[in-house]
Design an enzyme around this catalytic site. Sequence first.
Site, PDB file in Angstrom:
ATOM      1  N   LYS A   1      -0.820  -8.839  -6.986  1.00  0.00           N
ATOM      2  CA  LYS A   1      -2.256  -8.745  -7.296  1.00  0.00           C
ATOM      3  C   LYS A   1      -2.572  -9.780  -8.369  1.00  0.00           C
ATOM      4  CE  LYS A   1      -5.751  -5.121  -7.790  1.00  0.00           C
ATOM      5  NZ  LYS A   1      -6.632  -5.558  -6.720  1.00  0.00           N
TER       6      LYS A   1
ATOM      7  N   ARG B   1       3.242  -1.690  -9.698  1.00  0.00           N
ATOM      8  CA  ARG B   1       2.766  -2.893  -8.994  1.00  0.00           C
ATOM      9  C   ARG B   1       2.408  -4.000  -9.989  1.00  0.00           C
ATOM     10  NH1 ARG B   1      -1.979  -1.907  -4.847  1.00  0.00           N
ATOM     11  NH2 ARG B   1      -3.221  -1.957  -6.759  1.00  0.00           N
TER      12      ARG B   1
HETATM   13  N1  PLP Z   1      -5.933  -5.428  -0.763  1.00  0.00           N
HETATM   14  C1  PLP Z   1      -6.419  -6.192  -1.743  1.00  0.00           C
HETATM   15  C2  PLP Z   1      -6.415  -7.658  -1.575  1.00  0.00           C
HETATM   16  C3  PLP Z   1      -6.929  -5.586  -2.898  1.00  0.00           C
HETATM   17  O1  PLP Z   1      -7.452  -6.315  -3.886  1.00  0.00           O
HETATM   18  C4  PLP Z   1      -6.899  -4.187  -3.022  1.00  0.00           C
HETATM   19  C5  PLP Z   1      -7.370  -3.540  -4.236  1.00  0.00           C
HETATM   20  O2  PLP Z   1      -6.638  -3.265  -5.125  1.00  0.00           O
HETATM   21  C6  PLP Z   1      -6.375  -3.434  -1.977  1.00  0.00           C
HETATM   22  C7  PLP Z   1      -5.911  -4.086  -0.845  1.00  0.00           C
HETATM   23  C8  PLP Z   1      -6.293  -1.949  -2.053  1.00  0.00           C
HETATM   24  O3  PLP Z   1      -5.240  -1.560  -2.886  1.00  0.00           O
HETATM   25  P1  PLP Z   1      -5.297  -0.180  -3.675  1.00  0.00           P
HETATM   26  O4  PLP Z   1      -5.483   0.877  -2.677  1.00  0.00           O
HETATM   27  O5  PLP Z   1      -3.966  -0.091  -4.349  1.00  0.00           O
HETATM   28  O6  PLP Z   1      -6.416  -0.280  -4.624  1.00  0.00           O
HETATM   29  C1  COI Z   2      -9.531  -2.521  -6.271  1.00  0.00           C
HETATM   30  O1  COI Z   2      -9.703  -1.910  -5.224  1.00  0.00           O
HETATM   31  O2  COI Z   2      -9.229  -1.978  -7.323  1.00  0.00           O
HETATM   32  C2  COI Z   2      -9.669  -3.945  -6.333  1.00  0.00           C
HETATM   33  O3  COI Z   2      -9.049  -4.529  -7.163  1.00  0.00           O
HETATM   34  C3  COI Z   2     -10.553  -4.615  -5.422  1.00  0.00           C
HETATM   35  C4  COI Z   2     -11.286  -5.667  -6.114  1.00  0.00           C
HETATM   36  C5  COI Z   2     -10.645  -6.941  -6.334  1.00  0.00           C
HETATM   37  C6  COI Z   2     -12.640  -5.470  -6.531  1.00  0.00           C
END
Ligand code: PLP
Ligand code: COI
Length: 339
Positions: free
Chosen positions: A183, A80
């Site tokens: 991200k 990602r």
């Molecule tokens: N959505 C957003 C906007 C986020 O910042 C995050 C965190 O990373 C997630 C969803 C959840 O993604 P993940 O499960 O890969 O951490």
């Molecule tokens: C995460 O879940 O790792 C995130 O990046 C969320 C966050 C921006 C604090």
Amino acid sequence: MENLDWKSLPFGYMKTDYNIRCEYKDGKWGELQVSDSEYIDIHIAATALHYGQEAFEGLKAYKGKDGKTRLFRWEDNARRFILSADGIKMAQVPVDKFREALFRVISLNSRFVPPYGSGATLYIRPLLYGSGAEVGVKPAAEYTFIVFVTPVGPYFREGIKPVNMMICRDVDRAAPKGTGIFKVGGNYAASLRAGIAAKNAGFSSAIFLDAKTKKFIDECGPANFFGIRDNSYVTPRSGSILNSITNRSLIELAQSLGIKAERRRVPVTELAEFSETGACGTAAVISPIGKIVDPEKNRIYEYCKDGKPGPVTMKLYNKLTRIQCGDEPDDFGWITLVD
Ligand code: PLP
Ligand code: COI
């Protein structure tokens, strides 16, 4: 770290011993460097500062009962990170370099990996930014990759206790064909007005809707949304949300538990049909939602009326967190041992 109160750690920054850095110059990546400084020296015309060329990742290391440190699906974060870099035209960090940086930063800061059972974890934050100078709007020729770590507690202070959220209709986090799937820092800057408005109104987070029609649920601040109805795990399909690794894992876990999983558009009106709702992500883990308020439409959706997470949410939470710390066998190949 004998004198750290692991159980009451917030989700916040704490200085650790070392971070890892690496520079991209003349079309190639250099060697990883170890630093004990929390600061960076940055060119005043770096594209990160002016045009938002910055991306990051977030993953966690978990200590098991056996004393071993585990990473959860780190390769998905590496992939990602590449997608995000490409999305805003930055140099990409190769998977091998990402892996080496993760392993080194964890082993250099091993005294900060929270003990098994403490409820805390080591949060790992890789970041990448345009460090080369440009004044015209174009990608930098130089990039910096950094990985730091910090021990953290739950993102939503309530932990596995239900939180309340507010639907936000007057701020968009990301446009339909914008950068919502990457991200990148800009998305988070764009979300701040809504986040603060939600906090000021007494909610844990804002829930964003699709920017074009405002009819469908996008995501919950820094986490994906899910709802449970009729033995189905339902989560939004959208071109403007982050493809959460936690959410993808929950879909697989749900299916393995005999629960149907659906990724599709989720109309706001369907909130009335769910028996449970939640937010999921690395930082949030799974946060059950107790109440969703839609102020503009004058609607309140309530779940967890007894103040406790629903049974499906709890089942998924237990399964996920037990795999992450090694209490349950990892049938999915998600875990990598670090030491
Ligand atoms: N959505 C957003 C906007 C986020 O910042 C995050 C965190 O990373 C997630 C969803 C959840 O993604 P993940 O499960 O890969 O951490
Ligand atoms: C995460 O879940 O790792 C995130 O990046 C969320 C966050 C921006 C604090």
